[in-house]
Design a protein around this motif. Structure first.
Motif, PDB file in Angstrom:
ATOM      1  N   SER A 199     104.515  80.438  31.591  1.00  0.00           N
ATOM      2  CA  SER A 199     103.541  80.256  32.685  1.00  0.00           C
ATOM      3  C   SER A 199     103.812  78.961  33.434  1.00  0.00           C
ATOM      4  O   SER A 199     102.887  78.313  33.933  1.00  0.00           O
ATOM      5  N   PHE A 233     103.304  72.517  31.949  1.00  0.00           N
ATOM      6  CA  PHE A 233     103.441  73.880  31.449  1.00  0.00           C
ATOM      7  C   PHE A 233     104.901  74.261  31.202  1.00  0.00           C
ATOM      8  O   PHE A 233     105.183  75.127  30.378  1.00  0.00           O
ATOM      9  N   ASN A 237      98.084  72.029  34.980  1.00  0.00           N
ATOM     10  CA  ASN A 237      99.540  71.913  34.884  1.00  0.00           C
ATOM     11  C   ASN A 237     100.017  70.666  35.622  1.00  0.00           C
ATOM     12  O   ASN A 237     100.205  70.680  36.841  1.00  0.00           O
ATOM     13  N   ARG A 296     104.184  75.693  27.812  1.00  0.00           N
ATOM     14  CA  ARG A 296     104.037  77.144  27.968  1.00  0.00           C
ATOM     15  C   ARG A 296     104.984  77.632  29.066  1.00  0.00           C
ATOM     16  O   ARG A 296     104.544  77.982  30.165  1.00  0.00           O
TER      17      ARG A 296
END
Length: 254
Positions: free
Chosen positions: A127, A120, A154, A124
């Motif tokens: 997050s 992650f 993740n 992303r």
């Protein structure tokens, strides 16, 4: 997921029983089938060397995104370039002389749809410290459940990475159990917000659609409880919903 096993070949005994010459080639083939994702493929071929006795260690990895529901592993020992010395001998390439099949249900509701992993922090960053994310597409409730839902773990989290490696440490086991609870909680929330799920018949529904799987999930956790009652509990007594989800997924089991 990485799996391994040993397959022993007694060449002298096999060629005698099958009416084959010693120079016949033998190989192990491993086929894998996943019921929910409809995946079916050959994942490994390994050839036996020309020895009297040999223990062949086979190892292969499976992509979590392709797995769900009932997992079947079919292991075969087959003949290639057969040298026949008896009329009953297998004369075709690929003839199966030994076969063993193992099936298991991948545990939990999370096994019913594709699962993948990514770091992650890269994909992303907002997050980066999250452990997972569950995406549910409700735009078409008659779509296949396996195509509408995806769990992403993740891999950049050390705790999640340990769980993915199959660690039996208490922390990893607890995290896996909490993952199951969280997935179930999110799916229950989606189910109780969709009128299409309310209209679904538990007895007659197609178990592979989004609405049917969500309706089946509700009836599994709360057998015999009407949909409208569950909605009322969700609105006025949410702790009752949450505690039953924890109970159904065994969160309090040591």
């Amino acid at each position: 997921m990485t799996l391994s096993a040993g397959v022993h070949l007694d060449r002298l005994a096999v060629v005698e029983e099958c009416g084959l010459g010693y120079a016949t080639d033998f190989a192990v083939l491993v086929y894998v089938t996943s019921s929910s994702t409809k995946m079916q493929k050959l994942v490994l071929r390994a050839d036996f060397p020309p020895r009297d006795q040999y223990e062949l260690v086979v190892e292969f990895s499976l992509d979590g995104r392709e797995l769900g529901g009932r997992l079947t592993i079919d292991t075969q020992v087959v003949v290639f370039n057969p040298v026949t010395v008896a009329p009953f001998a297998p004369a075709s390439n690929g003839s199966i002389i030994w076969r063993e099949s193992h099936s298991t249900y991948l545990e939990g509701v999370g096994s019913q749809f594709p699962t993948d992993s990514e770091d992650f922090a890269i994909t992303r960053p907002a997050s980066a410290d999250a452990a997972w994310t569950l995406r549910v597409d409700t735009s078409d409730m008659q779509a296949l459940f396996v195509s509408a839902v995806r769990l992403t773990l993740n891999s950049g989290s050390s705790a999640v990475a340990n769980m993915l490696r199959g660690s039996k440490a208490p922390a990893s086991m607890a995290l896996a159990r909490f993952l199951e609870v969280d997935i179930t909680r999110q799916l229950v929330e989606v189910a109780l917000n969709c009128d299409e799920v309310a209209a679904e018949s538990v007895e007659d529904s197609d178990e592979e659609t989004v609405s049917a799987v969500l309706r089946s999930l509700l009836s599994t956790i709360w057998p015999g409880v009407p949909y409208e009652t569950l909605r009322r509990w969700r609105d006025h007594d949410p702790a009752r919903i949450d505690s039953q989800i924890q109970h159904a997924r065994g969160l309090g089991v040591g």
